[in-house]
Write an enzyme that holds these catalytic residues in place. Structure first.
Site, mmCIF file in Angstrom:
data_model
loop_
_atom_site.group_PDB
_atom_site.id
_atom_site.type_symbol
_atom_site.label_atom_id
_atom_site.label_comp_id
_atom_site.label_asym_id
_atom_site.label_seq_id
_atom_site.Cartn_x
_atom_site.Cartn_y
_atom_site.Cartn_z
ATOM 1 C CD GLU A 12 -2.728 -1.210 2.207
ATOM 2 O OE1 GLU A 12 -3.863 -1.539 2.378
ATOM 3 O OE2 GLU A 12 -2.323 -1.147 3.575
ATOM 4 N N GLY A 78 -11.566 -8.249 8.574
ATOM 5 C CA GLY A 78 -12.533 -9.239 8.433
ATOM 6 C C GLY A 78 -13.851 -8.604 8.731
ATOM 7 C CG MET A 173 -5.051 -7.707 14.126
ATOM 8 S SD MET A 173 -3.976 -9.148 13.703
ATOM 9 C CE MET A 173 -2.996 -9.319 15.351
ATOM 10 C CD GLU A 174 -2.810 -3.775 12.358
ATOM 11 O OE1 GLU A 174 -2.272 -5.007 12.582
ATOM 12 O OE2 GLU A 174 -3.718 -3.735 11.524
ATOM 13 C CG ASP A 197 -11.688 -12.853 6.835
ATOM 14 O OD1 ASP A 197 -10.876 -12.059 7.260
ATOM 15 O OD2 ASP A 197 -12.496 -13.126 7.699
#
Length: 232
Positions: A12, A78, A173-174, A197
């Protein structure tokens, strides 16, 4: 105006580099920051690394050393809703940390001790700017709560817990950590996540990662162009 962009994937930031003029590279606390300009907008970008601690280190260093006017986090997540499938986009109205839990001493699940908040709101103007760019790209998206934690969410009971407690539309997660650091530093932030997902969906990861990186950067570049035209 200066925009900070924190990516979850190296590709990215690599894609963003191609658009940056007058590039400079600075390494702080093991994080490589690439700064430059796109039009009249100053941009500083970095890959945080996986998890809330790395994300916090990256965000704090970015704010203290580069003083961005806002921070945008891009990456993957997700889906927690049937409204978002692979390669759709989730935009955070607010972020939370689903693995923060001091409930045994009477606190609600997710309460961030010290600031006594569960949901940290993203900047409304940034959210609407990103959403307008996503619409123009013709991508399906939803606004809602994005939940973060130091866990890869792969089991139904994990998804159910996060949905039930926080009404979140996506998990990663961030973003919650980045929002936390921005909140205490009074820096406006936004979180944009391509869906990696969802229930019943399958896709080769490398194919997905490349397409997700392209989508994220297309939206960010469009947003920067709009900001540039407004400031001209």
């Amino acid at each position: 105006m200066k925009i900070g962009i924190i990516g979850a994937m190296q590709m990215e930031v690599d894609n963003l580099k191609e658009a940056l003029q007058n590039q400079q590279i600075t390494t702080i606390s093991g994080v490589e920051f690439v700064s430059g300009t796109i039009g009249n907008i100053e941009v500083v970008a970095a890959v945080s690394g996986v998890g809330k601690v790395f994300a916090a280190i990256c965000t704090e260093a970015m704010i203290l050393h580069f003083a961005p006017d806002c921070v945008i986090n891009i990456g993957v997540a997700g889906s927690l809703t049937r409204d978002l499938s692979v390669l759709d986009i989730a935009v955070a109205k607010a972020v939370c940390q689903h693995d923060m839990d001091t409930s045994p001493i009477g606190d609600p699940v997710g309460l961030l001790s010290g600031i006594n908040e569960i949901l940290l709101p993203a900047d409304q103007e940034l959210v609407e700017l990103l959403c307008s760019c996503i619409k123009e790209e013709g991508i399906n998206y939803r606004k809602g709560i994005i939940a973060s934690g130091d866990q890869f969410i792969a089991r139904d009971e994990q998804r159910d817990f996060i949905r039930d407690h926080f009404e979140a539309i996506a998990a990663e997660m961030e973003g919650g950590s980045i929002g936390h650091v921005c909140y205490v530093n009074k820096v406006p932030f936004a979180v944009l996540r391509a869906i990696s997902d969802s229930e019943g969906a399958e896709m080769d990861y490398q194919t997905f990662a490349e397409r997700a990186a392209e989508r994220s950067i297309d939206v960010i570049l469009k947003a920067i162009a709009k900001l540039d035209s407004c400031n001209s």
